[in-house]
Scaffold this active site. Structure first.
Site, PDB file in Angstrom:
ATOM      1  N   CYS A   7      -7.620   0.476  -0.918  1.00 18.82           N
ATOM      2  CA  CYS A   7      -8.487   1.333  -0.107  1.00 18.82           C
ATOM      3  C   CYS A   7      -8.198   2.828  -0.256  1.00 18.82           C
ATOM      4  O   CYS A   7      -8.632   3.455  -1.205  1.00 18.82           O
ATOM      5  CB  CYS A   7      -8.414   0.910   1.359  1.00 18.82           C
ATOM      6  N   LYS A  32       0.844  -1.200   0.000  1.00 21.16           N
ATOM      7  CA  LYS A  32       0.000   0.000   0.000  1.00 21.16           C
ATOM      8  C   LYS A  32       0.880   1.250   0.000  1.00 21.16           C
ATOM      9  O   LYS A  32       1.859   1.332   0.742  1.00 21.16           O
ATOM     10  CB  LYS A  32      -0.925  -0.014   1.219  1.00 21.16           C
ATOM     11  N   SER A  80     -35.674   5.257  28.607  1.00 25.93           N
ATOM     12  CA  SER A  80     -36.229   6.403  29.319  1.00 25.93           C
ATOM     13  C   SER A  80     -37.568   6.867  28.781  1.00 25.93           C
ATOM     14  O   SER A  80     -38.238   7.684  29.416  1.00 25.93           O
ATOM     15  CB  SER A  80     -35.246   7.576  29.253  1.00 25.93           C
TER      16      SER A  80
END
Length: 662
Positions: free
Chosen positions: A175, A114, A357
């Site tokens: 990527c 990479k 809640s």
């Protein structure tokens, strides 16, 4: 000579350091690709070891085990007669790289490291890997002896090179390189590379799919060519969710779309495309041809293999499709739900506990769990045996088959409304009705005794009795009395999470779910060690505005009618005394700004990266109907954010209360 190629890309749900499981999923994807006629298979980033290994990348045996998996792949008959492109870490000259390893018939063709690291936001790749900085250069990489014995190769090419088969040329990206302004595919395409591949580890964010698809389409719109994107799926042991979305594009058109949210561990996409379409598309553009004539060449690794067959005139090709996007509400319904499922089955806990809640935030989290149960039931109905096996393991019943999401939700979700004397009847009923509609196991403990006991300790030591503001107390008294309720709820939530299954004669424990939205987190409007404290928080990156849209989506699509009254009620923490039985405190009054305003502030701060003055200038144009003096509240917001950030980063002093003023 052949001109049509069948290519495969895939989405895999890989687990960090699950080498055996990762191997089986990779082999399964290769088997499916071959069944579909593919001659090239692309996998996601770091698929052999899993992307989320974190500091385990520092340990040498992570790379050792990755090569052991590569050994199994090379030896397997499944990988014969198909070019396989897998992701794994490789140590070259004592430097660790994030690599693609491309092999064919027990021979490694190229190890491509990479070149552009993802090192912002959620990513820290420069901590573990070094980028390859030698553009268009290759070196010889000495293989481990176990690999040498299989391949018969002592060394293989390592670096920035492309593959030249008998009929075409392929180049790899990894990527982040797709997102970089100087992406490698630009020069590779000008040098004649016709097929671009990208093994990716791209996480899910709301609306990110639009950007991802636009990037892939743009790579082949200007330059022509075929682009394959493979992406991870699942949570991979981390707080990120990788959302698939693998795809194949040609000349600016998407021809295959993978699912963005799915419980399938292996998804393989194939497309049959005509190389002549690429060549004619490129030759038609004069400016591209002129640029191509000047580009420096890449080293080509020659491969004695063809991706096409000789007689393919009558082979049909894949046609362009229109990408189908999810709405933001659908993304909230599906993305966090898939992530929760992955997190739950990997943690091997018995389910979730949610302090419910009766407000929008906790109700949204409850709906996400309900959506998860819907997805699981749908997967089981579709025959997914892996999902069924995981469900049975979670509930401790080898014969269990989930039929309805409410039934499964009762087994996996415990909701808990922790009432005090400041809680209204309306919120109690809203929580109870919603729990009945989604099917959760619901409890309503009263915690006043615990609150009075804690305050009693303070009174016993100091002789002082703090009072709420409405009873004549000061600001610090008022704030302290609110926060003690909130923090006791956290303590009780964890007690019930650990013991509620035991009390019902069931094994295991529960993961506590948080319900703090991103706007409140950025603003600092929360009590530390209350809703900000949980095992996991599915809505921590989602704004209040988007959550309200999601609640409406659940009303319309899940028929959860209890949500209508929750959506219309003003947000309130219910920590101050009621007035004639009615809520007197609201969140927006406390903060001095609305949640709609908060969402705008958050976007300008986190996405646009503005400071107080720049935000003020932009809001003057956005909110022309109000005066500049009213817009000045943005400065107050920024001051709160700066104070909150200061509090969070201190290692020696943490104030016991939130810093927002009342």
């Amino acid at each position: 000579m052949g001109r049509k190629v069948t290519l495969a890309t895939c989405s895999l749900n890989q687990w960090a350091l699950d080498f055996e499981g990762n191997l089986q999923r990779i082999l399964e994807s290769i088997r499916i690709a071959k069944e579909k006629g593919a001659r090239y298979r692309l996998g996601p980033e770091l698929e052999i070891c899993g992307y989320g290994c974190s500091d385990h990348y520092f340990e040498s045996d992570t790379i050792l085990h990755s090569f052991q998996v590569l050994t199994k792949l090379l030896e397997s008959p499944v990988t014969s007669d198909i070019i396989c492109d897998v992701g794994m870490p490789v140590m070259h000259k004592n430097v660790r790289y994030n690599c693609r390893v491309i092999f064919l018939n027990k021979k490694i063709l190229l190890i491509r490291p990479k070149m552009v690291m993802a090192n912002a936001g959620n990513y820290r790749e420069l901590r573990w890997f070094t980028p390859w900085n030698k553009s268009r250069e290759i070196e010889e990489h000495f293989l481990p002896r176990t690999i040498q014995e299989i391949t018969g190769q002592d060394t293989v090419p390592f670096g920035d090179a492309v593959l030249a088969t008998k009929d075409t040329c392929l180049g790899s990206e990894i990527c982040e390189e797709l997102w970089a302004p100087n992406s490698p595919h630009i020069d590779m395409g000008l040098d004649g590379v016709e097929i671009f591949t990208n093994g990716s580890g791209s996480h899910h964010e709301l609306r990110k799919a639009h950007l991802r698809v636009d990037l892939v389409r743009s790579t082949t719109t200007k330059n022509g060519g075929i682009y394959l994107l493979s992406n991870l799926r699942g949570c991979d042991s981390d707080r990120l969710y990788f959302d698939g979305c693998s795809m194949i594009s040609i000349n600016g058109d998407i021809v295959v779309q993978g699912s963005q949210f799915s419980l399938e561990n292996v998804e393989v996409l194939t497309a049959t495309l005509d190389l002549e379409d690429v060549r004619s598309y490129r030759a038609h553009t004069s400016s591209r041809c002129i640029s191509a004539s000047r580009v420096p060449p890449f080293h080509r690794v020659h491969v004695d293999f063809s991706l096409s067959s000789f007689d393919d005139v009558y082979t049909p090709t894949s046609e362009p499709i229109q990408w189908k996007y999810h709405t933001p509400a659908e993304e909230i319904s599906l993305g966090p739900a898939c992530w929760l499922w992955d997190y739950l089955r990997r943690s091997k806990q018995g389910g979730f506990l949610l302090p419910l809640s009766g407000g929008v935030d906790s109700s949204a989290v409850a709906c996400i769990v309900y959506s998860m149960c819907r997805l699981v039931c749908q997967a089981v109905d579709a025959g997914n045996k892996e999902v069924l096996r995981d469900v049975r393991q979670l509930v401790g019943d080898d014969m269990y088959v989930p039929k309805m999401p409410q039934e499964l939700c009762r087994r996996l979700l415990t909701t808990c409304y922790m009432a005090t004397e400041n809680s209204s009847k309306e919120t109690r009923e809203r929580a109870k009705t919603l729990s009945e509609q989604i099917g959760s196991y619901h409890m309503t403990p009263n915690i006043d005794t615990a609150v009075r006991a804690v305050i009693g300790i303070f009174t016993m030591v100091t002789g002082k009795v703090p009072q709420f503001r409405v009873h004549g107390g000061s600001g610090p008294e008022n704030l302290a009395l609110q926060n003690v309720q909130a923090r006791i709820r956290m303590v009780i939530a964890y007690l019930f999470a650990q013991l509620s299954l035991w009390s019902r004669g069931l094994p295991g424990g529960l993961l506590v779910l948080g319900s703090a939205n991103v706007d409140e987190s950025l603003r600092g409007y929360l009590t530390k060690y209350d809703c900000s404290s949980a095992d996991i928080n599915p809505i921590g990156g989602i704004s209040k505005t988007d959550l309200r849209g999601f609640i409406q989506y659940c009303i319309d699509n899940f028929q959860l009618t209890a949500l209508a009254s929750i959506l219309s009620a003003p947000p309130t923490a219910e920590l101050e005394p009621l007035t004639d039985g009615q809520v007197s405190q609201t969140d927006e009054d406390d903060m001095g700004m609305t949640y709609d305003e908060l969402s705008v502030y958050g976007k300008l701060r986190k996405v646009v990266k503005t400071g107080p003055y720049s935000m003020f200038c932009k809001l003057l144009l956005m909110w022309k109907e109000i005066s500049p003096r009213q817009v000045r509240k943005v400065n107050l917001y920024q001051i709160y954010v700066l104070q909150w950030t200061f509090v969070l980063v201190q290692s020696t002093f943490i104030p016991p209360t939130p810093i927002f003023p009342h």
